[in-house]
Design a protein around this motif. Structure first.
Motif, short mmCIF file in Angstrom:
data_model
loop_
_atom_site.label_atom_id
_atom_site.label_comp_id
_atom_site.label_asym_id
_atom_site.label_seq_id
_atom_site.Cartn_x
_atom_site.Cartn_y
_atom_site.Cartn_z
N VAL A 1 0.71 -1.06 -0.11
CA VAL A 1 -0.34 -0.30 -0.36
C VAL A 1 0.91 1.23 0.16
O VAL A 1 1.47 1.56 1.06
N ALA A 2 0.78 1.69 -1.07
CA ALA A 2 1.74 3.25 -1.53
C ALA A 2 0.81 4.60 -1.21
O ALA A 2 -0.26 4.39 -1.47
N TYR A 3 1.17 5.44 -0.54
CA TYR A 3 0.16 6.80 -0.59
C TYR A 3 1.07 7.68 -0.54
O TYR A 3 2.23 8.03 -0.06
N PHE A 4 1.30 8.57 -1.31
CA PHE A 4 1.95 10.04 -2.22
C PHE A 4 0.97 11.17 -2.43
O PHE A 4 -0.23 10.68 -2.10
N TRP A 5 1.22 11.99 -1.19
CA TRP A 5 0.76 12.94 -0.78
C TRP A 5 2.03 14.75 -0.24
O TRP A 5 2.61 14.60 -0.11
N ILE A 6 0.66 15.88 -0.79
CA ILE A 6 1.01 17.18 -0.67
C ILE A 6 0.67 17.36 0.20
O ILE A 6 -0.61 17.71 0.71
N PRO A 7 0.71 17.78 1.81
CA PRO A 7 0.18 18.61 2.62
C PRO A 7 -0.98 19.78 1.82
O PRO A 7 -0.74 20.67 0.57
N ASP A 8 -2.14 19.84 2.41
CA ASP A 8 -3.44 20.87 1.71
C ASP A 8 -2.03 22.40 1.07
O ASP A 8 -1.61 22.85 2.58
N PHE A 9 -2.76 23.42 0.59
CA PHE A 9 -1.93 24.33 -0.08
C PHE A 9 -2.65 24.90 -0.33
O PHE A 9 -4.10 25.04 -1.20
N ASN A 10 -3.14 26.67 -0.01
CA ASN A 10 -3.82 28.33 -0.21
C ASN A 10 -3.04 28.97 -1.02
O ASN A 10 -1.29 28.90 -0.03
N SER A 11 -2.56 28.81 -2.60
CA SER A 11 -1.32 29.57 -2.42
C SER A 11 -1.84 31.15 -3.06
O SER A 11 -1.06 31.78 -3.36
N THR A 12 -2.60 31.50 -3.01
CA THR A 12 -3.42 32.28 -3.78
C THR A 12 -3.97 34.10 -2.64
O THR A 12 -4.80 33.07 -2.32
N ARG A 13 -3.38 34.88 -2.41
CA ARG A 13 -4.17 36.22 -1.29
C ARG A 13 -3.86 37.12 -1.91
O ARG A 13 -3.01 37.22 -3.25
N ASN A 14 -4.47 38.27 -1.18
CA ASN A 14 -4.88 39.40 -1.82
C ASN A 14 -3.12 39.98 -1.01
O ASN A 14 -2.76 39.63 -0.07
N GLU A 15 -3.47 41.52 -1.15
CA GLU A 15 -2.87 42.13 -0.31
C GLU A 15 -2.26 42.22 0.67
O GLU A 15 -1.73 42.77 1.64
N ASN A 16 -3.46 41.84 1.81
CA ASN A 16 -3.71 41.89 3.33
C ASN A 16 -3.74 40.58 3.84
O ASN A 16 -3.14 39.83 4.98
N GLY A 17 -3.13 39.07 2.63
CA GLY A 17 -2.56 37.99 3.30
C GLY A 17 -4.19 37.64 3.67
O GLY A 17 -3.97 35.97 3.85
N VAL A 18 -5.50 37.83 2.91
CA VAL A 18 -6.21 37.05 3.15
C VAL A 18 -6.33 35.67 1.86
O VAL A 18 -6.08 36.54 0.35
N LEU A 19 -6.75 34.37 1.95
CA LEU A 19 -6.84 33.95 0.83
C LEU A 19 -8.19 34.32 0.13
O LEU A 19 -9.34 35.03 0.87
N LEU A 20 -8.10 34.04 -1.42
CA LEU A 20 -8.77 34.45 -2.17
C LEU A 20 -9.38 33.34 -2.23
O LEU A 20 -10.93 33.33 -3.34
N ASP A 21 -9.31 31.55 -1.85
CA ASP A 21 -10.05 30.75 -2.66
C ASP A 21 -9.72 30.25 -1.05
O ASP A 21 -9.02 29.69 -0.50
N SER A 22 -11.08 29.66 -0.44
CA SER A 22 -11.67 29.25 1.10
C SER A 22 -11.53 27.18 0.79
O SER A 22 -10.88 26.87 1.82
N GLN A 23 -11.49 26.98 -0.34
CA GLN A 23 -10.61 25.25 -0.36
C GLN A 23 -9.46 25.55 -0.56
O GLN A 23 -8.83 25.77 -1.57
N PRO A 24 -8.31 24.53 0.11
CA PRO A 24 -7.09 24.33 -0.48
C PRO A 24 -7.03 23.51 -1.08
O PRO A 24 -8.00 22.96 -1.81
N GLY A 25 -5.72 23.57 -2.19
CA GLY A 25 -5.33 22.28 -2.84
C GLY A 25 -4.99 21.25 -2.28
O GLY A 25 -4.64 21.04 -1.20
N ARG A 26 -5.36 20.33 -3.36
CA ARG A 26 -5.16 18.51 -2.51
C ARG A 26 -4.54 18.00 -3.85
O ARG A 26 -4.65 18.16 -4.83
#
Length: 319
Positions: free
Chosen positions: A111-136
């Motif tokens: 059984v093999a499992y390859f994964w990347i921690p959830d990420f949010n890469s797009t933010r506005n100038e105040n550091g607020v996430l523009l997308d509430s759903q993290p990338g997976r």
């Protein structure tokens, strides 16, 4: 204004590399693509330390993914746990178990499992996430293999082994999920002078969401030097690897993996390897320490611009 965090950008770079560069899923001169490329990342610290040159000498639980014909060499049981720390916090975990079911016959599971921690890469100038759903990104593979020694077939004056593996694959990237069933097949012939030649076919099966699985052919050779004693043993290995893209026959690349393993007093193993002919060539090194029924292995791989990878594995041998 949109800003990007460095670590998230690096994770996105890793995803792009997985989809288009490692080890080249988008073939030159055409639009053919293949999916589930994580299946081609070296699994296990011992094979990784030898540069992935392992199809001819696989004789442990890892044989279920490297060459199922090697399962015929299992004596008793063998359990291997692996953790690969790849680039940008990406991780690859696996659990493999192989068991002898008769003289010259073995079953293996992985059984093999390859994964990347959830990420949010797009933010506005105040550091607020523009997308509430993290990338997976999540890849899961479950495999079962069988190997048998064909005692009635003698090639090169030695033993002939065959084996097969069936794999269930599930991939999740962003909001999409795909599943597939793939098959491996392998044969290995060992001569009386400890030369082993193997041929392996990997990842033949149904498409993953319209994308072609990473079908691969491997020709492997392993050789134990004749001057070995009870104090030391040296093995040389070579794998010639041919990725096959049925949608694009323009790229005729032939990859190669080289490896050497030196065992001292059956307690210490030193390994060196090289992966060539790929978009990301790598020099590798590894170390193994065996204490009774336990063996701890470590492998280090230096890639070009992406950096380093570290693989750890723990193996337990059951009588």
């Amino acid at each position: 204004m949109v800003s990007f965090q460095c670590k998230d950008c690096l994770r996105l770079l890793v995803i792009v590399c997985l989809l288009s560069a490692y080890p080249c899923t988008s073939r030159a001169g055409g639009q053919g693509t293949s999916s589930a490329e994580f299946l081609r990342i070296p699994s296990g610290a011992r094979p990784a330390g030898m540069g992935g040159a392992y199809t001819a000498i696989a004789d442990d639980a890892g044989a279920v993914v490297w060459n199922p014909a090697g399962l015929a060499l299992i004596r008793g049981g063998n359990l291997t746990l692996m953790h690969l720390q790849w680039f940008a916090d990406t991780n690859y975990e696996s659990v493999a178990y192989a068991q002898s079911i008769a003289d010259g016959e073995g079953l293996g599971f992985n059984v093999a499992y390859f994964w990347i921690p959830d990420f949010n890469s797009t933010r506005n100038e105040n550091g607020v996430l523009l997308d509430s759903q993290p990338g997976r990104m999540r890849d899961l593979a479950a495999a079962m293999g069988y190997g048998k020694n064909l005692g009635w077939v003698s090639l090169l004056g030695g033993q002939t082994r065959v084996g097969g593996t069936v794999k269930l694959i599930s991939r999740t990237l962003m909001e999409e999920s795909r599943q597939s069933v793939l098959f491996d097949g392998g044969v290995a012939v060992t001569s009386d002078d400890q030369l082993t030649v193997s041929l392996v076919m990997q990842n033949l099966g149904l498409e993953l969401g319209g994308e072609e699985p990473p079908f691969t052919l491997k020709l492997g050779c392993g050789y134990s030097l004749p001057f070995q004693t009870a104090a030391y043993r040296v093995q040389l290995a070579l794998d010639l690897v041919k990725p096959v893209d049925f949608n694009n026959q323009v790229d005729q690349r032939l990859e190669y993996n080289l490896g050497v393993e030196c065992r001292l007093l059956s307690a210490l193993a030193v390994r060196l390897g090289f992966q060539g002919g790929q978009d990301l060539p790598a020099a590798t090194a590894g170390l193994g320490v065996r204490l009774s029924a336990l063996e701890l292995n470590y492998a280090f791989a230096a890639y070009d611009f992406l950096g380093y990878a570290h693989t750890f594995s723990l193996s337990v041998v059951f009588p």
